[in-house]
Design an enzyme around this catalytic site. Structure first.
Site, PDB file in Angstrom:
ATOM      1  N   GLU A 167       0.441  -1.217   0.013  1.00  0.00           N
ATOM      2  CA  GLU A 167      -0.138  -0.183   0.466  1.00  0.00           C
ATOM      3  C   GLU A 167       0.954   1.255   0.169  1.00  0.00           C
ATOM      4  O   GLU A 167       0.742   2.239  -0.851  1.00  0.00           O
ATOM      5  CB  GLU A 167      -0.767  -0.105   1.195  1.00  0.00           C
ATOM      6  N   GLU A 168       1.743   1.424   0.735  1.00  0.00           N
ATOM      7  CA  GLU A 168       2.955   2.699   0.810  1.00  0.00           C
ATOM      8  C   GLU A 168       3.029   2.515  -0.866  1.00  0.00           C
ATOM      9  O   GLU A 168       3.802   3.555  -0.464  1.00  0.00           O
ATOM     10  CB  GLU A 168       3.712   2.230   1.852  1.00  0.00           C
TER      11      GLU A 168
END
Length: 172
Positions: free
Chosen positions: A113-114
């Site tokens: 996600e990052e």
């Protein structure tokens, strides 16, 4: 780091800090530094809240949704300490005397996600995000506790293991 977005029709537009405010859009140390004093984690966000107040009109602040998305520094903190840190953050941000915004949640982002957030943010700023992402550029994000590399490969390399949407078209 503070990121702010406004919904403009069906898309999100990022508010970018004016150059003179750039330092106010980030805070040091990060939340992981409060492992020994978790109760101080919430108050450490005061500067970011003040920066957001300067950009979000007062009449819109009560409905402006707020999330805390922690990254790698908190991925390596013991679960019991992480709960204490987020407990402090949540209590602080839910207090209307301290935060005028509509606090939604705090959580730790996975590395995937990052990486996707960095990739989409960069390409959004460059104006290269489209349903095909043909002109998108890759992103290399090196932080204190992790590194992410994100780019659009020619073919699916993980058979849609991690997906996201751009202009209602699934990407992976």
């Amino acid at each position: 780091r503070l990121r702010m977005y406004v919904k403009d029709g069906g898309t999100l537009q990022e508010y970018l800090a004016r150059p003179e405010d750039a330092d106010a859009f980030q805070t040091e140390p990060g939340l992981s530094a409060y492992a020994a004093q978790p109760s101080e984690a919430g108050p450490s966000l005061r500067g970011l809240l003040e920066a957001a107040r300067r950009y979000i009109p007062e009449e819109a602040q009560a409905e402006a949704q707020l999330w805390v998305k922690a990254t790698a520094g908190l991925r390596i903190v013991a679960p019991s300490v992480l709960r204490s840190i987020f407990g402090s953050v949540d209590a602080y941000l839910l207090n209307p005397r301290l935060s005028p915004f509509k606090f939604v949640a705090s959580e730790v982002l996975g590395g995937e996600e990052e990486a996707v957030f960095a990739y989409l943010s960069l390409n959004r700023m460059l104006g290269t995000v489209s349903s095909s992402c043909r002109d998108c550029v890759g992103a290399l994000d090196m932080g204190g506790a992790s590194m992410q590399i994100a780019y659009k490969p020619k073919g699916d390399i993980l058979a849609n293991e991690f997906s996201y949407y751009v202009h209602q078209k699934r990407q992976s």
